[in-house]
Design a protein around this motif. Structure first.
Motif, PDB file in Angstrom:
ATOM      1  N   ALA A  26       0.834  -1.214   0.019  1.00 37.78           N
ATOM      2  CA  ALA A  26      -0.070  -0.004  -0.004  1.00 37.78           C
ATOM      3  C   ALA A  26       0.840   1.274   0.104  1.00 37.78           C
ATOM      4  O   ALA A  26       1.761   1.378   0.858  1.00 37.78           O
ATOM      5  CB  ALA A  26      -0.863  -0.006   1.166  1.00 37.78           C
ATOM      6  N   VAL A  39      -3.322   7.586  -3.044  1.00 32.72           N
ATOM      7  CA  VAL A  39      -3.179   6.400  -2.779  1.00 32.72           C
ATOM      8  C   VAL A  39      -3.244   5.214  -3.792  1.00 32.72           C
ATOM      9  O   VAL A  39      -4.073   5.662  -4.535  1.00 32.72           O
ATOM     10  CB  VAL A  39      -4.245   5.908  -1.585  1.00 32.72           C
ATOM     11  N   ALA A  42      -3.836  -0.573  -3.684  1.00 32.15           N
ATOM     12  CA  ALA A  42      -3.755  -1.540  -2.525  1.00 32.15           C
ATOM     13  C   ALA A  42      -4.014  -0.720  -1.149  1.00 32.15           C
ATOM     14  O   ALA A  42      -4.432  -1.325  -0.037  1.00 32.15           O
ATOM     15  CB  ALA A  42      -2.248  -1.893  -2.428  1.00 32.15           C
ATOM     16  N   ALA A  43      -3.392   0.564  -1.338  1.00 26.98           N
ATOM     17  CA  ALA A  43      -4.032   1.650   0.033  1.00 26.98           C
ATOM     18  C   ALA A  43      -5.473   1.833   0.111  1.00 26.98           C
ATOM     19  O   ALA A  43      -5.787   1.814   1.367  1.00 26.98           O
ATOM     20  CB  ALA A  43      -3.070   2.781  -0.051  1.00 26.98           C
ATOM     21  N   LEU A  46      -6.768  -1.251   1.996  1.00 27.30           N
ATOM     22  CA  LEU A  46      -6.185  -1.149   3.284  1.00 27.30           C
ATOM     23  C   LEU A  46      -6.923  -0.274   4.110  1.00 27.30           C
ATOM     24  O   LEU A  46      -7.245  -0.657   5.534  1.00 27.30           O
ATOM     25  CB  LEU A  46      -4.575  -1.013   3.422  1.00 27.30           C
TER      26      LEU A  46
END
Length: 361
Positions: A26, A39, A42-43, A46
């Motif tokens: 992330a 972002v 993946a972030a 998360l």
């Protein structure tokens, strides 16, 4: 030659643009005011928020509690010295917690300093390692207790036999003493038998898991002095699997009864079934298994015993023997499955995983 140079530049640009969105790590980019300006996907996963909701949001409004504070980030902007932290617990405002490895570095975008935060979530790896360690500890404790139980059981038989022979030589008034010896020897023998665990191998049969779960539901419903709310949440699509009906019923009833003893009348117990995929059982990746969950909204299990909950002689109740859950773990182990628990105030969930036949080799 020039064409090769041009091509390499295009290739480099292509991968630089594409890779951040494909990374498992992330990535969060902060501007010099510590507001989020980018972002990657993946972030977003998360943080459970999209870029549109996170854009221009101050970082302290995302994390409720984290060692990566504003003072440390501003120091990074000033000095340019990157830092890394491992095994960091981050808490969100919705009380969700994750464990990550963090790397923070200084980068320049559009001639302005920015901070690049990289988060690698390690909860899953830690969970697998903890489970493997707990499994080893449970097996060691079980073997130790069984060895000790055998050592106790042998002289107990001799003690009882001697008391019976002595009883034949005594008068009526003195027989009460030998009767007491025999009674206590029988009580200790029963305790030792429970320490040794199930003494019969499971009788496996291909059947529907909901037969057992529904029977437990009905039995609990008829014997519910606290009037605890009972709920069912079944997945009817789960195919038949091979198990011992009596032993699985014993396991689920034991867990439900433990929950009832810890709850009050305003509480709720839910029996839930699901078909679960890609689970790790005893270090082996299982593609498909049946998942049985017993969930309650009670006070939770004391944190100091959660890691040893399935060990023999460990109990959260003053009157408990600490044998019930250890026996349950042995039963599920006989089914090549896994019994686990997560607990916090307001949510305790015991999960039983039983692989389908095709997964057992």
């Amino acid at each position: 030659m020039s064409n090769n140079v041009v091509n390499l530049k295009e290739i480099k640009k292509h991968y630089q643009q594409a890779l951040p969105n494909q990374m498992v790590t992330a990535v969060v980019v902060l501007d010099d005011e510590l507001n989020i300006c980018y972002v990657n996907p993946a972030a977003e996963a998360l943080l459970v928020k999209s870029l549109s909701k996170l854009y221009r949001l101050p970082i302290e409004q995302v994390f409720y509690n984290t060692p990566i504070n504003n003072a440390r980030l501003r120091q990074l902007l000033t000095t340019g010295q990157e830092f890394s932290d491992s095994d960091v617990t981050i808490e969100f405002f919705d009380q969700r917690k994750i464990t990550v490895e963090i790397t923070a570095s200084s980068v320049t975008f559009d001639q302005y300093p920015h901070i690049l935060l990289e988060f690698k979530q390690i909860d899953h790896q830690k969970h697998i390692s903890a489970e493997a360690f707990q499994q080893q500890q449970w097996e060691s404790a079980r073997d130790l207790i069984r060895g000790l139980a055998h050592e106790i059981k042998n002289p107990l038989g001799g003690l009882r036999g001697a008391a019976q022979l002595l009883d034949l030589e005594l008068n009526v008034e003195q027989k009460e003493y030998t009767a007491m010896i025999i009674e206590q020897a029988d009580r200790l023998t029963n305790l030792v038998d429970r320490l040794l665990g199930p003494n019969q191998l499971p009788v496996m049969k291909l059947q529907n898991i909901h037969i057992v779960i529904e029977k437990v539901f009905q039995l609990t419903k008829f014997d519910n002095p606290k009037n605890i709310t009972l709920a069912r949440d079944y997945d009817p699509s789960i195919p038949e699997l091979t198990f011992d009906q009596d032993k699985i019923q014993q396991t689920v009833i034991n867990i439900v009864h433990n929950a009832i003893q810890a709850l009050d009348g305003a509480s709720k117990i839910t029996l839930r079934t699901r078909a679960a995929s890609n689970k790790t059982i005893n270090g082996k990746r299982i593609k498909l298994c049946a998942e049985i969950s017993i969930i309650d909204n009670g006070p939770g299990i004391p944190e100091h015993i959660q890691s040893t909950l399935f060990y023999p002689m460990v109990s959260g109740r003053a009157s408990g023997t600490g044998l019930g859950l250890s026996i349950c773990q042995t039963i599920i182990h006989q089914h090549h499955g896994k019994l686990s628990c997560i607990s916090r105030p307001g949510h305790t969930e015991f999960t039983i995983l039983i692989p389908f036949d095709s997964e057992i080799k």
